[in-house]
Design a protein around this motif. Structure first.
Motif, mmCIF file in Angstrom:
data_model
loop_
_atom_site.group_PDB
_atom_site.id
_atom_site.type_symbol
_atom_site.label_atom_id
_atom_site.label_comp_id
_atom_site.label_asym_id
_atom_site.label_seq_id
_atom_site.Cartn_x
_atom_site.Cartn_y
_atom_site.Cartn_z
ATOM 1 N N ILE A 87 -6.212 1.900 -14.735
ATOM 2 C CA ILE A 87 -5.159 1.096 -15.031
ATOM 3 C C ILE A 87 -4.131 1.234 -14.431
ATOM 4 O O ILE A 87 -4.044 2.771 -14.310
ATOM 5 C CB ILE A 87 -4.839 1.044 -16.685
ATOM 6 C CG1 ILE A 87 -6.360 0.774 -17.331
ATOM 7 C CG2 ILE A 87 -4.345 -0.279 -16.846
ATOM 8 C CD1 ILE A 87 -7.177 -0.476 -17.060
ATOM 9 N N ALA A 142 -12.046 -10.923 -16.569
ATOM 10 C CA ALA A 142 -11.425 -10.804 -14.984
ATOM 11 C C ALA A 142 -11.898 -9.646 -14.434
ATOM 12 O O ALA A 142 -11.361 -9.875 -13.895
ATOM 13 C CB ALA A 142 -9.794 -10.049 -15.799
ATOM 14 N N ILE A 143 -13.099 -8.747 -15.281
ATOM 15 C CA ILE A 143 -14.118 -8.448 -13.997
ATOM 16 C C ILE A 143 -15.428 -9.247 -13.224
ATOM 17 O O ILE A 143 -16.243 -10.561 -14.507
ATOM 18 C CB ILE A 143 -14.312 -7.641 -15.218
ATOM 19 C CG1 ILE A 143 -13.549 -6.513 -15.567
ATOM 20 C CG2 ILE A 143 -16.170 -6.710 -14.248
ATOM 21 C CD1 ILE A 143 -14.284 -5.666 -16.394
ATOM 22 N N ALA A 163 -9.894 -1.663 -21.839
ATOM 23 C CA ALA A 163 -11.636 -1.884 -22.143
ATOM 24 C C ALA A 163 -12.416 -1.489 -21.584
ATOM 25 O O ALA A 163 -13.148 -0.071 -21.853
ATOM 26 C CB ALA A 163 -11.289 -3.021 -23.279
ATOM 27 N N CYS A 164 -11.661 -1.609 -20.266
ATOM 28 C CA CYS A 164 -12.974 -1.363 -19.347
ATOM 29 C C CYS A 164 -13.112 0.239 -18.720
ATOM 30 O O CYS A 164 -14.078 0.748 -18.853
ATOM 31 C CB CYS A 164 -12.884 -2.488 -17.530
ATOM 32 S SG CYS A 164 -11.130 -2.063 -17.653
ATOM 33 N N CYS A 176 -15.149 -7.843 -21.509
ATOM 34 C CA CYS A 176 -13.600 -7.834 -20.939
ATOM 35 C C CYS A 176 -12.817 -8.662 -21.905
ATOM 36 O O CYS A 176 -13.547 -10.254 -21.607
ATOM 37 C CB CYS A 176 -13.264 -8.077 -19.779
ATOM 38 S SG CYS A 176 -11.023 -8.572 -19.121
ATOM 39 N N PRO A 177 -11.977 -9.198 -22.500
ATOM 40 C CA PRO A 177 -11.013 -10.281 -23.426
ATOM 41 C C PRO A 177 -10.735 -11.551 -22.847
ATOM 42 O O PRO A 177 -10.952 -12.273 -23.641
ATOM 43 C CB PRO A 177 -10.195 -9.162 -24.681
ATOM 44 C CG PRO A 177 -9.923 -7.844 -24.023
ATOM 45 C CD PRO A 177 -10.929 -7.673 -22.700
ATOM 46 N N VAL A 178 -10.814 -11.126 -21.171
ATOM 47 C CA VAL A 178 -9.870 -12.324 -20.623
ATOM 48 C C VAL A 178 -10.955 -12.532 -19.117
ATOM 49 O O VAL A 178 -10.643 -13.603 -18.735
ATOM 50 C CB VAL A 178 -8.905 -12.322 -19.964
ATOM 51 C CG1 VAL A 178 -8.082 -11.977 -21.342
ATOM 52 C CG2 VAL A 178 -8.745 -10.688 -19.599
ATOM 53 N N VAL A 230 -11.977 -7.651 -9.752
ATOM 54 C CA VAL A 230 -11.084 -7.819 -11.209
ATOM 55 C C VAL A 230 -9.992 -8.905 -10.943
ATOM 56 O O VAL A 230 -9.136 -8.738 -9.744
ATOM 57 C CB VAL A 230 -10.146 -6.714 -11.610
ATOM 58 C CG1 VAL A 230 -9.471 -7.125 -12.878
ATOM 59 C CG2 VAL A 230 -10.988 -5.319 -12.093
ATOM 60 N N CYS A 261 -6.508 -10.581 -15.346
ATOM 61 C CA CYS A 261 -6.707 -8.952 -16.187
ATOM 62 C C CYS A 261 -5.174 -8.431 -17.145
ATOM 63 O O CYS A 261 -4.383 -8.714 -16.460
ATOM 64 C CB CYS A 261 -6.733 -7.548 -14.829
ATOM 65 S SG CYS A 261 -6.534 -6.089 -15.922
ATOM 66 N N VAL A 262 -5.435 -8.856 -17.646
ATOM 67 C CA VAL A 262 -4.042 -7.839 -19.061
ATOM 68 C C VAL A 262 -4.005 -6.710 -18.623
ATOM 69 O O VAL A 262 -3.244 -6.240 -19.688
ATOM 70 C CB VAL A 262 -3.829 -8.787 -20.446
ATOM 71 C CG1 VAL A 262 -3.679 -10.124 -19.649
ATOM 72 C CG2 VAL A 262 -5.354 -8.514 -21.293
ATOM 73 N N GLY A 263 -4.491 -5.583 -18.540
ATOM 74 C CA GLY A 263 -4.669 -4.196 -18.600
ATOM 75 C C GLY A 263 -4.771 -3.464 -19.972
ATOM 76 O O GLY A 263 -4.376 -2.666 -19.779
ATOM 77 N N CYS A 264 -5.947 -4.293 -20.637
ATOM 78 C CA CYS A 264 -6.349 -3.434 -22.375
ATOM 79 C C CYS A 264 -6.358 -2.425 -22.281
ATOM 80 O O CYS A 264 -6.447 -1.533 -22.803
ATOM 81 C CB CYS A 264 -6.518 -5.256 -22.911
ATOM 82 S SG CYS A 264 -8.791 -4.912 -22.154
HETATM 83 S S1 SF4 Z 1 -10.953 -5.347 -20.066
HETATM 84 FE FE1 SF4 Z 1 -10.221 -6.534 -18.834
HETATM 85 S S2 SF4 Z 1 -8.788 -7.760 -18.812
HETATM 86 FE FE2 SF4 Z 1 -8.676 -5.274 -19.992
HETATM 87 S S3 SF4 Z 1 -8.468 -4.194 -18.045
HETATM 88 FE FE3 SF4 Z 1 -10.326 -4.649 -17.915
HETATM 89 S S4 SF4 Z 1 -10.276 -5.960 -16.166
HETATM 90 FE FE4 SF4 Z 1 -8.096 -6.002 -17.365
#
Ligand code: SF4
Length: 61
Positions: free
Chosen positions: A25, A55-56, A14-15, A51-53, A5, A9-12
């Protein structure tokens, strides 16, 4: 497959919803249970796509 990651990562979360076996998280950042990835590769890919940003990061060995 190796999953990591990135710092963006914004900690949303979703993953962790898509693949709770792999992603957790902590302090608003996702962490990876790398030793389980082998059994959940498809879910890791789904999480990376979702992942919206973006980050993965997924790498092959
Ligand atoms: S989906 Fe992406 S932004 Fe959201 S918690 Fe997981 S790695 Fe972070």
């Amino acid at each position: 497959m190796w999953v990591s990651v990135r710092d963006n990562c914004v900690g949303c979360g979703a993953c962790a919803v898509i693949s709770p076996e792999i992603f957790e998280i902590h302090n608003r950042k996702a962490t990876v249970n790398q030793n389980r990835v082998h059994w959940h590769e498809d879910n890791c890919i789904d999480a990376a796509i979702t992942c919206p940003v973006n980050a993965i990061q997924i790498d092959e060995y």
